[in-house]
Design a protein around this motif. Structure first.
Motif, PDB file in Angstrom:
ATOM      1  N   GLU A 122      75.528  37.564  53.097  1.00  0.00           N
ATOM      2  CA  GLU A 122      75.763  36.960  51.947  1.00  0.00           C
ATOM      3  C   GLU A 122      74.646  37.458  50.944  1.00  0.00           C
ATOM      4  N   ASN A 125      75.272  40.922  49.696  1.00  0.00           N
ATOM      5  CA  ASN A 125      76.566  40.903  49.259  1.00  0.00           C
ATOM      6  C   ASN A 125      77.545  41.874  49.809  1.00  0.00           C
ATOM      7  N   GLY A 130      80.038  45.278  49.902  1.00  0.00           N
ATOM      8  CA  GLY A 130      80.993  44.320  49.620  1.00  0.00           C
ATOM      9  C   GLY A 130      81.809  43.945  51.012  1.00  0.00           C
TER      10      GLY A 130
END
Length: 238
Positions: A122, A125, A130
Motif C-alpha cells: 500500500e 501503490n 499498481g
C-alpha cells in the motif's frame, strides 16, 4: 524442560520448514507477480490501469502455493520427529502438543509476514506499478486484520491437514492415507452439494460474513484436522 517443549524445540530446529519457508515463498510469488505486471505494463502502460490491475486478483492464490508446501512439510514433520520424541521419554500427547505449538508459530510467521508485505504494497501503490498481490479478495482486499487472520487460518488448515494425513500414515499405513484422502474429497464434495442445495442460506451467509467467510471456513477445517490428528496420534506406532 517438559517434554512438550522438547518436542516443540525439535520441530523448530528444522528452521527451513518452520521459519523460513513462508517468507521465501511469499517473496518468490511477489517477484513473479511484479514481473508479470511489468510485462503487462509494456502494453497498457505503468502504473497499470485499474482494469488491468484487477486481472491480478487471482494472485491472491499465492496462498495455495504455501498451503501445498505446508501440507507436505507438516506430514513429514510428524513422521520425522515422532520416534525421536518417544525415544527420549516423551509421550504421544507430548509429541502432539509440541508439534501443534510449532505449527502455530509457523502459521503466525506467515500471517505476520504477509500483513507486513501488504503494508509495503500500500505504501508503494502496488509495488510502484499498481499490482495488487496481497490486497486481493481472497485476503480481504487490503484489510490488515482480515489479511492476518486469513493467512493464519489458511496456514493452520494446511499444517493440520498434513499432520492428520501424517499421523494416519504412522498409525495405519499408506492404504489408510489413500482411503482418508478419498474420504475427505467425498466429504468436501458432499458439503459443497448441500451448500448448493441450500443456496439461499449459503448466499445469505456469504453476504453476512463478507471477506471473513474464507477465514471462517479455513478455521473450521483446521479444527477438524486438528482433532483428527490428535485422535489418530494416540494410535501411532514407532
Amino acid at each position: 524442560m517438559n517434554y512438550p517443549m522438547r518436542s516443540f524445540r525439535l520441530y523448530m530446529s528444522h528452521r527451513t520448514y518452520a521459519i523460513y519457508v513462508a517468507p521465501v515463498m511469499f517473496l518468490a510469488v511477489l517477484a513473479l507477480t511484479v514481473i508479470a505486471g511489468l510485462i503487462t505494463g509494456m502494453v497498457t502502460g505503468l502504473p497499470l490501469p485499474p482494469e488491468a490491475a484487477t486481472t491480478f486478483s487471482g494472485m491472491g492464490m499465492l496462498v495455495s502455493v504455501l498451503i501445498g508446501f505446508f501440507i507436505s512439510s507438516s506430514a513429514l514433520a510428524v513422521n520425522r520427529t515422532f520416534a525421536t520424541v518417544l525415544a527420549f521419554g516423551g509421550t504421544r500427547r507430548d509429541f502432539w502438543m509440541g508439534s501443534a505449538m510449532g505449527f502455530g508459530v509457523t502459521a503466525l510467521i506467515a500471517a505476520v509476514f504477509a500483513t507486513a508485505l501488504l503494508g509495503i504494497e500500500e505504501l508503494t501503490n502496488g509495488w510502484f506499478i499498481g499490482v495488487p498481490v496481497f490486497g486481493t479478495p481472497l485476503l480481504g482486499n487490503g484489510d490488515y486484520l482480515i489479511t492476518f487472520v486469513a493467512v493464519l487460518a489458511y496456514s493452520l488448515a494446511a499444517l493440520f491437514t498434513g499432520a492428520a494425513f501424517g499421523t494416519i500414515f504412522r498409525a495405519f499405513g499408506a492404504t489408510a492415507v489413500t482411503m482418508a484422502i478419498i474420504g475427505a474429497v467425498l466429504i468436501v464434495a458432499g458439503i459443497v452439494a448441500v451448500l448448493v442445495w441450500q443456496r439461499e442460506f449459503t448466499i445469505q451467509a456469504a453476504i453476512d460474513l463478507g471477506h471473513w467467510l474464507p477465514s471462517v471456513l479455513a478455521a473450521a477445517f483446521a479444527l477438524v484436522c486438528l482433532l483428527v490428528s490428535y485422535v489418530t496420534n494416540k494410535k501411532a506406532t514407532v
